[in-house]
Design a protein around this motif. Structure first.
Motif, PDB file in Angstrom:
ATOM      1  N   HIS C 274     -23.403  19.796  20.902  1.00  0.00           N
ATOM      2  CA  HIS C 274     -23.398  19.639  19.598  1.00  0.00           C
ATOM      3  C   HIS C 274     -23.569  18.105  19.497  1.00  0.00           C
ATOM      4  O   HIS C 274     -23.366  18.294  17.702  1.00  0.00           O
ATOM      5  N   HIS C 275     -23.419  17.540  19.838  1.00  0.00           N
ATOM      6  CA  HIS C 275     -23.616  15.929  19.694  1.00  0.00           C
ATOM      7  C   HIS C 275     -25.297  15.955  19.388  1.00  0.00           C
ATOM      8  O   HIS C 275     -25.811  15.170  19.407  1.00  0.00           O
ATOM      9  N   LEU C 276     -26.229  16.988  19.538  1.00  0.00           N
ATOM     10  CA  LEU C 276     -27.651  16.937  19.916  1.00  0.00           C
ATOM     11  C   LEU C 276     -28.086  17.485  18.759  1.00  0.00           C
ATOM     12  O   LEU C 276     -29.727  18.558  18.605  1.00  0.00           O
ATOM     13  N   LEU C 277     -27.672  18.395  17.732  1.00  0.00           N
ATOM     14  CA  LEU C 277     -28.462  19.172  17.066  1.00  0.00           C
ATOM     15  C   LEU C 277     -29.544  18.088  16.194  1.00  0.00           C
ATOM     16  O   LEU C 277     -30.053  17.197  15.991  1.00  0.00           O
ATOM     17  N   TYR C 278     -30.121  18.935  15.784  1.00  0.00           N
ATOM     18  CA  TYR C 278     -31.738  19.014  15.622  1.00  0.00           C
ATOM     19  C   TYR C 278     -32.821  17.727  16.187  1.00  0.00           C
ATOM     20  O   TYR C 278     -33.144  17.439  15.055  1.00  0.00           O
ATOM     21  N   THR C 279     -31.643  17.305  17.490  1.00  0.00           N
ATOM     22  CA  THR C 279     -33.196  16.473  17.919  1.00  0.00           C
ATOM     23  C   THR C 279     -34.121  17.857  19.134  1.00  0.00           C
ATOM     24  O   THR C 279     -34.301  19.161  18.481  1.00  0.00           O
ATOM     25  N   ALA C 280     -33.902  16.973  19.779  1.00  0.00           N
ATOM     26  CA  ALA C 280     -35.718  17.353  20.262  1.00  0.00           C
ATOM     27  C   ALA C 280     -34.769  18.132  21.388  1.00  0.00           C
ATOM     28  O   ALA C 280     -36.001  18.856  22.535  1.00  0.00           O
ATOM     29  N   LEU C 281     -34.044  18.487  21.400  1.00  0.00           N
ATOM     30  CA  LEU C 281     -33.470  19.652  22.328  1.00  0.00           C
ATOM     31  C   LEU C 281     -33.248  20.919  22.078  1.00  0.00           C
ATOM     32  O   LEU C 281     -33.841  21.600  21.426  1.00  0.00           O
ATOM     33  N   THR C 338      -9.886  18.696  15.546  1.00  0.00           N
ATOM     34  CA  THR C 338     -10.234  19.743  15.921  1.00  0.00           C
ATOM     35  C   THR C 338     -10.895  20.914  15.097  1.00  0.00           C
ATOM     36  O   THR C 338     -11.556  21.863  15.442  1.00  0.00           O
ATOM     37  N   PHE C 339     -10.420  20.810  13.418  1.00  0.00           N
ATOM     38  CA  PHE C 339     -11.452  21.927  13.414  1.00  0.00           C
ATOM     39  C   PHE C 339     -12.626  21.197  12.137  1.00  0.00           C
ATOM     40  O   PHE C 339     -13.277  21.406  12.354  1.00  0.00           O
ATOM     41  N   GLU C 340     -12.541  19.901  12.879  1.00  0.00           N
ATOM     42  CA  GLU C 340     -13.457  18.811  11.702  1.00  0.00           C
ATOM     43  C   GLU C 340     -14.607  18.755  12.317  1.00  0.00           C
ATOM     44  O   GLU C 340     -15.905  19.472  12.482  1.00  0.00           O
ATOM     45  N   GLY C 341     -14.639  18.682  14.166  1.00  0.00           N
ATOM     46  CA  GLY C 341     -15.465  19.279  14.593  1.00  0.00           C
ATOM     47  C   GLY C 341     -15.969  19.874  14.847  1.00  0.00           C
ATOM     48  O   GLY C 341     -17.383  20.218  14.756  1.00  0.00           O
ATOM     49  N   PRO C 342     -15.872  21.353  15.438  1.00  0.00           N
ATOM     50  CA  PRO C 342     -16.693  22.080  15.073  1.00  0.00           C
ATOM     51  C   PRO C 342     -17.322  22.091  13.912  1.00  0.00           C
ATOM     52  O   PRO C 342     -18.597  22.562  13.774  1.00  0.00           O
ATOM     53  N   MET C 343     -17.062  22.493  12.739  1.00  0.00           N
ATOM     54  CA  MET C 343     -17.383  22.138  10.751  1.00  0.00           C
ATOM     55  C   MET C 343     -18.586  21.201  11.479  1.00  0.00           C
ATOM     56  O   MET C 343     -19.738  21.835  10.959  1.00  0.00           O
ATOM     57  N   LEU C 344     -17.854  19.935  11.850  1.00  0.00           N
ATOM     58  CA  LEU C 344     -19.243  18.908  12.124  1.00  0.00           C
ATOM     59  C   LEU C 344     -20.554  19.528  12.925  1.00  0.00           C
ATOM     60  O   LEU C 344     -21.577  19.217  12.622  1.00  0.00           O
ATOM     61  N   ILE C 346     -21.700  22.591  12.706  1.00  0.00           N
ATOM     62  CA  ILE C 346     -22.969  23.768  12.261  1.00  0.00           C
ATOM     63  C   ILE C 346     -23.268  23.274  12.422  1.00  0.00           C
ATOM     64  O   ILE C 346     -23.949  22.253  11.236  1.00  0.00           O
ATOM     65  N   LYS C 347     -24.943  23.337  12.127  1.00  0.00           N
ATOM     66  CA  LYS C 347     -26.001  22.765  12.597  1.00  0.00           C
ATOM     67  C   LYS C 347     -26.874  22.348  10.646  1.00  0.00           C
ATOM     68  O   LYS C 347     -26.834  21.461  10.393  1.00  0.00           O
ATOM     69  N   SER C 348     -26.443  23.471   9.595  1.00  0.00           N
ATOM     70  CA  SER C 348     -26.163  22.968   8.519  1.00  0.00           C
ATOM     71  C   SER C 348     -25.984  22.143   7.803  1.00  0.00           C
ATOM     72  O   SER C 348     -26.095  20.612   7.524  1.00  0.00           O
ATOM     73  N   VAL C 349     -24.655  21.834   8.697  1.00  0.00           N
ATOM     74  CA  VAL C 349     -23.097  20.581   8.742  1.00  0.00           C
ATOM     75  C   VAL C 349     -23.746  19.250   8.391  1.00  0.00           C
ATOM     76  O   VAL C 349     -23.518  18.037   8.264  1.00  0.00           O
ATOM     77  N   ASN C 350     -24.361  19.427  10.736  1.00  0.00           N
ATOM     78  CA  ASN C 350     -24.199  18.904  10.935  1.00  0.00           C
ATOM     79  C   ASN C 350     -26.174  17.997  10.211  1.00  0.00           C
ATOM     80  O   ASN C 350     -25.338  16.553  10.500  1.00  0.00           O
ATOM     81  N   ALA C 351     -26.835  19.014  10.119  1.00  0.00           N
ATOM     82  CA  ALA C 351     -27.526  18.303   9.483  1.00  0.00           C
ATOM     83  C   ALA C 351     -27.747  16.942   8.861  1.00  0.00           C
ATOM     84  O   ALA C 351     -27.794  15.657   8.454  1.00  0.00           O
ATOM     85  N   LEU C 352     -26.431  16.811   7.895  1.00  0.00           N
ATOM     86  CA  LEU C 352     -25.963  15.952   6.328  1.00  0.00           C
ATOM     87  C   LEU C 352     -25.344  15.258   7.384  1.00  0.00           C
ATOM     88  O   LEU C 352     -25.526  13.970   6.586  1.00  0.00           O
ATOM     89  N   ALA C 353     -23.972  15.718   7.953  1.00  0.00           N
ATOM     90  CA  ALA C 353     -23.219  14.554   8.234  1.00  0.00           C
ATOM     91  C   ALA C 353     -24.107  14.028  10.073  1.00  0.00           C
ATOM     92  O   ALA C 353     -23.807  12.784   9.979  1.00  0.00           O
ATOM     93  N   HIS C 354     -24.866  13.860   9.938  1.00  0.00           N
ATOM     94  CA  HIS C 354     -25.454  13.158  11.526  1.00  0.00           C
ATOM     95  C   HIS C 354     -26.231  12.339  11.612  1.00  0.00           C
ATOM     96  O   HIS C 354     -26.069  11.611  10.239  1.00  0.00           O
ATOM     97  N   ILE C 359     -19.411  10.211  10.896  1.00  0.00           N
ATOM     98  CA  ILE C 359     -19.141  11.135  12.015  1.00  0.00           C
ATOM     99  C   ILE C 359     -17.611   9.763  12.232  1.00  0.00           C
ATOM    100  O   ILE C 359     -16.543   9.980  13.141  1.00  0.00           O
ATOM    101  N   ILE C 360     -17.960   8.461  11.803  1.00  0.00           N
ATOM    102  CA  ILE C 360     -17.256   7.354  12.932  1.00  0.00           C
ATOM    103  C   ILE C 360     -15.516   8.116  11.340  1.00  0.00           C
ATOM    104  O   ILE C 360     -14.489   7.693  12.500  1.00  0.00           O
ATOM    105  N   GLY C 361     -15.548   8.403  10.015  1.00  0.00           N
ATOM    106  CA  GLY C 361     -14.804   8.726   9.654  1.00  0.00           C
ATOM    107  C   GLY C 361     -13.961   9.784  11.231  1.00  0.00           C
ATOM    108  O   GLY C 361     -11.902   9.576  10.843  1.00  0.00           O
ATOM    109  N   HIS C 362     -14.431  10.606  11.301  1.00  0.00           N
ATOM    110  CA  HIS C 362     -13.892  11.851  12.086  1.00  0.00           C
ATOM    111  C   HIS C 362     -12.946  11.352  13.482  1.00  0.00           C
ATOM    112  O   HIS C 362     -12.078  11.600  13.903  1.00  0.00           O
ATOM    113  N   VAL C 363     -13.850  10.471  13.674  1.00  0.00           N
ATOM    114  CA  VAL C 363     -13.410   9.682  15.963  1.00  0.00           C
ATOM    115  C   VAL C 363     -12.557   9.010  14.940  1.00  0.00           C
ATOM    116  O   VAL C 363     -11.355   9.377  15.574  1.00  0.00           O
TER     117      VAL C 363
END
Lengths: 64, 810, 733
Positions: C274-281, C338-344, C346-354, C359-363
């Motif tokens: 899930h760290h590589l969503l929308y990448t070349a994976l 651990t709720f924020e992680g799974p939400m992040l 989700i591909k559409s949310v990830n497209a926004l936040a990646h 992400i630094i705030g979440h970490v």
């Protein structure tokens, strides 16, 4: 993407290892008693420093 | 900011009444005052000292006054663990011995908190040759490992008692730790869960990809799926296959057969699909199905464990008896009593086996076993039957045949007590199961034939039908409903012998009440005090009353009343009950009579006033009255009134009809007094003859016969829940007022079972029709199958718990 | 270390212990060592964090030394925070609780010492190598190969020590915390080994065994599990031990903790994608990553609920007791992240936040509140006990608590706002279809206020630690250290009843060895069978136009790695309209076949560079790299003046080519002989171009190699599209 095979091997290894560990745990009776260990953790040696600080009594309320 | 937070609050200073330093109970007269504070009894003080000497006083810091009160055990005779000396009895408690180290599991009811666990596990400080102890708070047991060569099992038990935790040598022994079968079930469940989870993750790529992945990965994932599914098939689901094979071999078709059939079809079909590359197979639903079936089985086993665990059945038969061999009386365990042994049976003790009376004879009371009330006089040479209780005098008997605990226990399942109960609901599953399986296979074949030209569809239809046809309601509905009902009733104070009785209760339309001990409080709460009776006569009366089990005499015996200082408790040599009249006994040379006015030879009628008046005469001369008043159980009038609205109620009592006026508004004219047990029995039979189903509620002692004959016999008891052979259920004394609630609750159980059958029938009808029409892919069916059994189980257990919360004093 | 045995006065009658009873001493000195290290490294890690945060507000802060540039300090901060602070905190918890749970002293004092001093030596080595630019650039695994080997040795020492203690335990039941510690050891060992497979070129330089997409997947499989098994599982074990002890209540449901552990460990193969969503994976791998992360909510929240509900009936004490306060906030933050992680994920949310600062705030929410909170709570619980006294001042501990909580809020919330602002600005289109914020710089400038607030948050949190240091120091001063805490317990006997099947008995008696043996055997089998396939020819779709880098470009790439440019720049244009519009053609998996290690990056403080090749003339780069604000006013990028005056070290060019060929890059045979000549030729041509544009650039300067690499980025695919030949004439491409 053959790397996925390596990841599956690694992950499967860990998961399989812990399945073996679970079998060992069940057979040696680690899960026979799932109530007392949680209370036994609170009980320290008499006279040990941490015992002097044990706050008010351990209310291991009757669980049954 | 508050002050130092880490100081813990000081112990609550004992209130006005001095509180025992060990167990916190108030110290009354028997209290012991010592330098180190008050104790409620010598026992507590002894335990306190033992702990102090062995450096275990931290025990009192572990919990607020955590000790177990020793008051009840104060007068226990030290020899009570003698039975453990004998290897045979000891063997039943020992778990095993290896290299000089023996292991024993004792059930310790006194254990209740963390401090107890800590203290029990520090016992090696008290007794060096005890190596190690592990306590289990939930099962209230302690496993002790000790040096067998340095300490006997009896000494171990005594050491446990010395620190305040009396091991209970109950005949049944401690509930077993995790039985091996349960461990295997946990492992099977883990393997199934492991398989299901990972196969799901290996199948997702194909779903998400909307089609097979490129060859390399698809082959890898399919291979892994099969590799993970095999252990689930061979190990996790092996129980179902073994059971199915077992029932097939005996020509009967149990309900494991369709499940086993469904599983093999699902697995076979999936492997075929994968091999031919047609689809990714349904291994994820196959493993999921096995996982849910095992979860269902585990939940079911755990509920029945809990039910059995709640019900506290005390057995009546002694562990060991007194045998006189070459002049010395020794305690011998039951199993070792040989024919011809000379057994000494003291009053109130039970005869271990059929035997021949050796001394000049005495009285034996069979109330417990056969229900006859009055004691039978036996003389030298007569045979007495097992289960009888000696009354009045000690009996010397010679045992006739080998005896063992099981033979006595079997006494209870004696055909005389086995009631022909119609279990039409629980039997239906066995008969119907076989028929259902045949029907399912027939439909499957029919469906396959109907689709024949199209091989693919016919296979799909056949598998779908076999999987979807789920007789779950038949097998699960009755046991789960009745099991939960029994559990709930048990928690509410009504302990049933077995779960089918719930059904019988639900079909009751007539209720017969006994008075003493049922409508009125039991003997223990009766108040007896002398009226114009001199002290000496009162003493004698109490001694005689001690020998009889009748509620009135028990009340007199336990009465606290004034006692001449310094006189020890005199034991009456004999006491004989004259039914309906009273009792007569010999004390210190005097013959004493207690009973009705005429029986005691009183000049005039008893003075009026509430309660029963019993006259007392010594050596023929009337000395005065004893008034015994009993309180009516609270809330009883309302209960009987509500019962009478829907059912016929009647009162049958052994007493005289002196306070008939009190009960007339409730029972109208259906009241019978001065009823001997036989007459009560006849009354019940009459009710049954008129086509009614009779529920008899009595105190279980003097109307055992009527209880046995009634459709449902409920014995009311105030002390521990002791199940009298003759009755089907035991009701706690303080819960009699809730009887209407129990009856309505039982009728709810019946409607829930019927509802479950409806759900199953509708589910099967819909499922089979869809399956035959070929609309159901096995994936959907595999999901539906566990869903249906879980819904049935859920509705059954859920509804019964919901009703219990609304209708029972849970 | 001679440990003086201080006999605590035993009040009771001193009786000789019975035959089967052992008297032993818990080792508190190793616990104290790790506690001191935890607090010490906490200060270092947080200060470096503050410096790095300040650099994002004042770009020329502390730029007099190349070793203090942002690119080189960021990995130092991440490694210090995770492995130095987090690592030592874990070991404090493990060494204190394991001994008491097993009622046994640690297996071997020497192994404990090896583990402690080895771990601190690794941290010192990191502090020495990272600022000098010796990094593998793989996030949270930046340390070069010799240190990786040292880490493995120290980690195995820790494992043997732990397993030994468990084998010699005097308490038959293994409390759930012990299972969490075992899972930590086993899994982190595997992760570290698999992710650190690299072929050395020189003492402090190596190339990753994997390339491009594969390297990315392995790296993020490692990085996610580093968070999961280094920053969550051990802390869950700590939670299950210290919350019941601090609240004096049994855990809410012990059965739930068992189910929670085993369901987590059985399904843990699939973490990471899930760290590589929308990448070349590949698409199905991305979706699988998403589904798995959503499933993770169940066990994580099972743990949180179990932790919080343990305090039922003791909530009043949470008001006064700082230890419980830290733990409650920590466990709640664990639930949130651990709720924020799974939400992040989700591909559409990830497209926004990646790639944004969200992400630094979440970490940091997770790290500061969950790991930080539990670490501080544990130290406040342990130090008074091993010094046989009470905490010096509960008020000061509460002050620390409120400083920490405010610090976390001031850190996380600004970055949440900043992250969303960043992402929305990147994607905004004007009605006529053009990017509203065409120049990437406009977003960077907008974020500076958020970075200021973050500095405030960081300062508060670090100040809190200062208060803690004083409080703990005074606590230690007022108490007497108890190096060896006396305890008595009966030895554990062989339990005949639970022996199970006889053939199993021999294995039964040595369970730990049995588990280790199976692990080693299966692992060796796995490695021998799988690794070759992974290396030889990865069947990632290769694009014919993509050719290996020239020697000069390889040197330039290594400079890019040395300066830590990956800390702010990503090289992965995602197939999203806003990005293709801003950067150009989206990145294909095939373009990264020769990238060893991959440099996709995880944060865009600066713009994506995968299509920067040819976008600006060499001269622009020449000016920009020395003084970024000259060409882009307001930029937060620091200058790299030392690239202009230091000659390029070409001594390892041959070694690099040989190593890369061995890893599968198709350099022709013997190319390494003429590699140096090829390099000089290309750099001379580039320098000549620069001089023609009026800039005095020596051909041998490092800047020339850097420019050569930057101009090459993402150009192969364009040449195919444009159909003309590639400019560079390096042979063998």
């Amino acid at each position: 993407m053959t790397i996925v095979m390596l990841l599956i091997a690694a992950g499967g290894l860990v998961a399989g290892g812990f399945l073996v560990a679970f079998a060992w745990a069940v057979h040696t009776g680690q899960f026979d008693d799932t109530c007392t260990p949680a209370i036994r953790v609170l009980l320290d040696e008499p006279g040990s420093p941490s015992d002097r600080h044990s706050e008010d009594a351990a209310h291991g309320d009757d669980r049954s | 900011m508050s002050t130092a937070a880490l100081d813990f609050p000081t112990l609550p200073t004992p209130a006005a009444a001095a509180v025992c330093r060990h167990c916190g109970e108030p110290c009354e007269a028997g209290g012991v005052l010592t330098a180190r504070g008050p104790f409620c009894c010598a026992g507590c003080e002894a335990v306190f000292n033992v702990l102090e000497v062995h450096g275990l006083s931290a025990f009192y810091a572990c919990d607020v006054l955590p000790g177990v009160s020793q008051k009840r055990g104060a007068h226990l005779d030290p020899g009570r663990f003698a039975a453990l000396d004998d290897p045979a009895t000891a063997a039943r408690f020992l778990d095993g011995q290896e290299g000089g180290v023996a292991r024993v599991t004792f059930s310790v009811p006194g254990m209740h908190c963390g401090a107890c666990v800590w203290l029990l596990e520090q016992i090696w400080r008290v007794e060096p040759s005890i190596l190690r102890a592990e306590a289990d708070l939930l099962r209230r047991t302690v496993r002790v490992a000790f040096r067998a060569d340095r300490i006997t099992l009896r000494r171990v038990a005594e050491q446990l008692a010395s620190i305040g935790y009396e091991p209970a040598l109950d005949a049944e022994g401690a509930p077993p730790r995790m039985p091996a079968a349960r461990r295997r079930l946990y492992l099977k469940l883990a393997v199934a869960g492991f398989g299901a989870g990972n196969i799901m993750l290996f199948s997702f790529p194909r779903y998400l990809n909307g089609g097979p992945l490129d060859a390399g990965f698809q082959r890898l994932f399919d291979g892994l799926n099969i590799a993970l599914a095999l252990p689930v098939l061979l190990y996790s689901a092996s129980d179902y296959f073994r059971a199915a094979w077992g029932s097939l071999r005996t020509r009967s078709i149990s309900l494991d057969v369709p499940i086993a059939l469904g599983l093999t079809v699902l697995f076979g079909r999936s492997v075929a699909d994968i091999a031919l590359g047609r689809s990714e197979g349904f291994l994820d639903s196959f493993t999921g199905l096995v996982f849910f079936l095992l979860v269902g089985r585990l939940v079911q086993q755990q509920t029945f464990d809990r039910i059995a665990f709640d019900r506290t059945l005390r057995s009546f038969f002694p562990l060991s008896v007194r045998v006189q061999r070459n002049g010395r009386i020794r305690m011998v365990p039951l199993e070792q009593v040989r024919p011809g042994d000379h057994v000494v049976v003291r009053p109130h003790e039970t005869l271990p086996a059929d035997a021949v009376v050796l001394d000049e004879g005495g009285l034996v009371d069979y109330a417990l076993v056969t229900g006859e009330q009055e004691p039978v006089a036996v003389s030298r040479g007569e045979t007495v039957r097992a289960g009888g209780r000696a009354v009045g005098r000690t009996l010397q008997v010679a045992v006739l045949h080998e005896v063992s605990h099981t033979t006595l226990a079997r006494l209870w399942d004696h055909p005389a007590f086995a009631k022909p109960k119609a279990r039409w609901l629980t039997d239906v599953s066995a008969r119907f199961g076989a028929w259902f399986t045949v029907l399912a296979v027939a439909i499957a074949l029919g469906g396959a034939v109907a689709w024949w030209p199209d091989v693919d569809m016919s296979v799909q239809v056949a598998t779908a039908v076999l999987i979807i046809a789920c007789p779950c309601a038949l097998t699960l509905a009755a046991p789960v409903t009745l099991g939960t009902a029994m559990g709930m009733l048990g928690r509410a104070g009504l302990y049933l012998k077995h779960s089918a009785i719930v059904l019988d209760i639900s079909r009751v339309d007539g209720v017969v009440f006994d008075k003493t001990g049922t409508l009125t409080t039991a003997a223990a709460e009766l108040r007896a005090e002398p009226v114009g009776l001199d002290l000496e006569a009162w003493e004698l009366a109490r001694a005689v009353a001690g020998e009889s089990v009748h509620p009135v005499s028990r009340a007199i015996a336990h009465a606290s009343g004034p006692s001449r200082a310094g006189t020890s408790q005199v034991r009456a040599e004999s006491a004989i009950e004259v039914p309906g009249e009273g009792i007569t006994g010999m004390v210190g040379g005097h013959t004493v009579r207690i009973g009705t006015a005429g029986f005691a030879g009183s000049p005039g009628p008893p003075p009026d006033g509430a309660g029963v008046r019993a006259g007392v005469s010594v050596d023929g001369r009337f000395r005065g009255w004893v008034s015994v008043s009993a309180r009516v159980r609270p809330g009883l009038d309302a209960a009987v009134a509500s019962l009478s609205r829907t059912r016929q109620v009647a009162l049958a009592s052994g007493d005289r009809d002196r306070d008939a006026g009190r009960w007339r508004p409730l029972f109208g004219d259906r009241m019978w007094f001065r009823q001997s047990p036989e007459e009560k029995l006849a009354l019940v039979r009459a009710g049954q003859a008129a086509g009614g189903r009779v529920l008899m509620v009595g105190d279980g002692l003097n109307d055992a016969g009527a209880l046995a004959a009634a459709d449902v016999g409920i014995a009311v008891s105030d002390e521990t829940a002791c199940v009298v052979p003759a009755c089907d259920a035991v009701l706690r004394g303080d819960r009699v007022a809730h009887l209407p609630g129990y009856l309505d609750y039982a009728s709810r159980a019946r409607s829930v079972i019927v509802l479950c059958f409806l759900i199953s029938i509708v589910y099967n009808a819909l499922g089979l029709s869809f399956a035959v029409m070929g609309l159901l892919t096995p994936l959907v069916t595999a999901i539906l199958m566990p869903v249906s059994s879980l819904t049935v189980m859920g509705t059954a257990a859920g509804l019964m718990r919901w009703y219990a919360r609304r209708m029972l004093p849970v | 270390m001679a440990t003086t045995v201080l006999e605590t006065p035993v009040r009771q009658l001193e009786r000789p212990p019975a035959a089967g009873v052992d008297t032993f001493y818990y080792d508190n000195s190793i616990v104290r060592l790790f506690a001191v290290a935890t607090i010490g490294w906490a200060i270092v890690a947080f200060l470096v964090g503050l410096i790095v945060a300040l650099k994002l507000v004042f770009p020329d802060f502390l730029t007099f030394l190349p070793h203090l540039s942002y690119g080189r300090l960021r990995p130092l901060h991440t490694n210090a925070a995770i492995f130095a602070f987090g690592g030592n905190a874990i070991f404090v918890g493990v060494y204190y609780s394991l001994q008491r749970l097993c009622k046994a002293r640690m297996f071997s004092d020497r192994l404990s010492a090896v583990h402690f001093w080895g771990w601190q030596f690794v941290i010192v080595l990191a502090a020495l190598t990272l600022p000098f630019g010796f990094t593998t650039s793989k996030e949270y695994a930046e340390l070069e190969w010799p240190i990786d080997i040292l880490i493995t040795i120290v980690w195995v020492a820790f494992g043997v020590n732990m397993m030994g203690t468990i084998a010699r335990r005097r308490e038959r039941h293994m409390y759930v915390a012990i299972w969490f510690y075992i899972a930590t050891f086993v899994t982190v060992a595997l992760l570290h080994v698999v992710n650190s497979l690299e072929l050395p070129v020189s003492l402090l330089k190596s190339y990753s065994m994997y390339a491009g997409v594969q390297d990315a997947l392995v790296q993020w499989w490692y990085a996610h599990n580093a968070v999961a098994f280094f920053l969550t599982t051990p802390f869950l074990g700590v939670m299950y031990y210290f919350i019941p002890k601090a609240a004096n209540r049994p855990v809410f449901s012990y059965r739930l903790s068992i189910v929670h552990f085993w369901s987590l460990i059985f399904l843990y193969i699939w973490a990471g994608p899930h760290h590589l969503l929308y990448t070349a994976l590949p698409d199905w791998a991305q979706s699988l990553g998403m589904v798995f992360s959503l499933m993770l909510i169940a066990p994580s929240w099972g743990g949180m609920v179990n932790g919080l509900l343990t305090l039922r009936g003791a909530w009043d004490r949470v008001r006064e007791d700082p230890v419980l306060k830290f733990m409650v906030v920590g466990v709640t933050a664990y639930g949130m992240s651990t709720f924020e992680g799974p939400m992040l994920s989700i591909k559409s949310v990830n497209a926004l936040a990646h790639y944004t600062d969200y992400i630094i705030g979440h970490v940091h929410l997770g790290a500061l509140a969950w790991n930080g909170g539990l670490a501080f709570a544990m130290v406040y619980y342990i130090v008074p006990r091993i010094y046989g006294t009470r905490l010096y001042s509960v008020r000061l501990a509460n002050v620390h608590f409120w400083l920490a909580t405010l610090g976390i809020l001031f850190y996380a919330i600004p970055l949440y706002v900043g992250g969303i602002t960043q992402s929305l600005m990147w994607r905004e289109f004007t009605p006529d279809g053009a990017l509203r914020y065409g120049n990437f710089l406009e977003t960077v400038v907008r974020l500076v206020p958020m970075y200021v607030l973050r500095v405030v948050g960081g300062t508060l949190f670090t100040a809190g630690v200062g208060v803690a240091v004083y409080n703990l120091y005074r606590t230690a001063r007022q108490g007497v250290f108890v190096p060896a805490e006396r305890a008595q317990a009966p030895a554990l006997l062989k339990d005949p009843a639970a022996a199970g099947a006889s053939w199993h008995r021999r294995l039964e008696s040595r369970p730990v060895q049995f588990a280790v043996l199976s692990f080693v055997a299966v692992f060796v089998g796995g490695v021998v069978e799988f690794v070759p396939t992974a290396i030889v020819k990865s069947n990632v779709p290769t694009i014919s136009a993509v050719r290996p880098y020239t020697p000069l470009e390889i040197e330039g790439r290594d400079l890019y790695i040395r300066e830590g440019c990956v800390g702010c720049h990503s090289q992965m244009v995602r197939p999203i309209r806003a990005e293709t519009e801003r950067y150009g053609e989206y990145s294909k998996a095939g373009e990264f076949v020769y990238d060893r290690p991959f440099l996709w990056g995880s944060k865009r403080t600066g713009p994506d560079l995968h299509r920067v090749g040819g976008k600006y003339p060499d001269a622009w780069h020449f000016v920009h790299m020395r003084e970024p604000t000259a060409t882009s006013p307001g930029s937060l990028m620091p200058g790299y003046p030392w690239l202009y005056d230091r000659p390029l070290d070409t001594s390892h060019v041959e070694g690099k080519i040989i190593t890369l060929r061995r890893l599968g890059v198709p350099y022709p045979e013997g190319f390494e002989a003429q590699a140096a000549a090829d390099l000089r030729q290309q750099s001379a041509r580039l320098a000549e171009g620069l001089q023609k544009a009026g800039f005095d650039a020596g051909a041998d300067r490092e800047i020339v190699a850097m420019i050569a690499y930057l101009q090459r980025l993402g150009t192969d695919i364009r040449s195919v599209a444009a159909g003309q030949g590639t400019q560079s004439t390096a042979g063998g491409r």
